[in-house]
Design an enzyme around this catalytic site. Structure first.
Site, PDB file in Angstrom:
ATOM      1  N   GLY A  27       3.006  -4.298   1.190  1.00 27.76           N
ATOM      2  CA  GLY A  27       2.104  -3.226   1.596  1.00 27.76           C
ATOM      3  C   GLY A  27       0.751  -3.453   0.969  1.00 27.76           C
ATOM      4  O   GLY A  27       0.324  -4.590   0.758  1.00 27.76           O
ATOM      5  N   CYS A  28       0.069  -2.395   0.626  1.00 27.57           N
ATOM      6  CA  CYS A  28      -1.249  -2.501   0.005  1.00 27.57           C
ATOM      7  C   CYS A  28      -1.129  -3.259  -1.315  1.00 27.57           C
ATOM      8  O   CYS A  28      -0.281  -2.950  -2.152  1.00 27.57           O
ATOM      9  CB  CYS A  28      -1.808  -1.103  -0.236  1.00 27.57           C
ATOM     10  N   PHE A  29      -1.997  -4.237  -1.517  1.00 31.76           N
ATOM     11  CA  PHE A  29      -1.891  -5.056  -2.722  1.00 31.76           C
ATOM     12  C   PHE A  29      -2.213  -4.294  -3.993  1.00 31.76           C
ATOM     13  O   PHE A  29      -1.850  -4.714  -5.084  1.00 31.76           O
ATOM     14  CB  PHE A  29      -2.703  -6.341  -2.641  1.00 31.76           C
ATOM     15  N   TRP A  30      -2.879  -3.156  -3.905  1.00 30.13           N
ATOM     16  CA  TRP A  30      -3.212  -2.386  -5.102  1.00 30.13           C
ATOM     17  C   TRP A  30      -1.956  -1.952  -5.858  1.00 30.13           C
ATOM     18  O   TRP A  30      -1.970  -1.865  -7.083  1.00 30.13           O
ATOM     19  CB  TRP A  30      -4.022  -1.155  -4.741  1.00 30.13           C
ATOM     20  N   TYR A 170      -5.768   7.516  -3.456  1.00 29.75           N
ATOM     21  CA  TYR A 170      -4.666   6.587  -3.190  1.00 29.75           C
ATOM     22  C   TYR A 170      -3.891   6.318  -4.474  1.00 29.75           C
ATOM     23  O   TYR A 170      -2.657   6.279  -4.471  1.00 29.75           O
ATOM     24  CB  TYR A 170      -5.214   5.280  -2.597  1.00 29.75           C
TER      25      TYR A 170
END
Length: 192
Positions: A27-30, A170
């Site tokens: 998913g989102c790399f963060w 987020y």
């Protein structure tokens, strides 16, 4: 849900190199970036893009879903400090590997669950980690195994995003619950 126990025995340095890099997409790399930056034995985390056909893609291009890239992290760790199985179990704890091309509100192939193998040994290790993890999930794991091609580092604002913007919505709504789950299950392997 039962979690694995880890043998505290350290690998023989002659058996494998101490410094290992895995390229993983969840998913989102963060989210994965945040988890791995607080993991004992991790020496480097780079958020970036891989698995696509465009050279030097930008964040906006990858988010459009047209490049074929996944948001991923290249996590380098010292296997004499943290076993590869812990790194891989953190991967499966830090995202939902049972949703195809989706993590929460993030939808598209750029958010796929994927493990990018650099050689046959990594591919086998990744396959075994999926087999070991599957009994912990009610739905089938859809994580893909893909050969590692070019890895493009993301723009500077995407590196260590959580530490630089902890007040971001987020971070508060998506990353904090994942961090809580990781801290609950893997506190012995974390630095913070």
């Amino acid at each position: 849900m039962a979690f694995p126990e880890y043998d505290d025995a350290r690998p023989d340095p002659d058996d494998r190199p101490a410094s290992v890099t895995f390229v993983l997409a969840g998913g989102c790399f963060w989210c994965l970036d945040t988890v791995y930056r607080i993991t004992r034995g991790v020496t480097s985390v780079v958020s970036g893009y891989t698995g696509g056909a465009t050279d030097h893609p930008s964040y906006d291009e990858v988010c459009s879903g047209t490049t074929g890239h996944a948001e991923a992290v290249a996590v380098t760790f010292d296997s004499s400090v943290v076993p590869a199985d812990v790194i891989l179990d953190l991967f499966f704890t830090g995202h939902d590997p049972t949703t195809l091309n989706r993590q929460g509100y993030d939808v598209g192939t750029q958010y796929r669950s994927a493990m990018f193998w650099a050689d046959d040994a990594q591919k086998e290790l990744f396959e075994r980690s999926i087999e070991r993890t599957q009994p912990l999930w009610d739905q089938p794991i859809v994580t893909t195994l893909e050969p590692l091609g070019a890895f493009w580092a993301a723009e500077p604002e995407h590196q260590d995003f959580y530490a630089n913007q902890p007040w971001n919505g987020y971070c508060q709504v998506i990353i904090n619950p994942k961090l809580a789950r990781v801290r609950q299950r893997y506190s012995a392997w974390l630095t913070a």
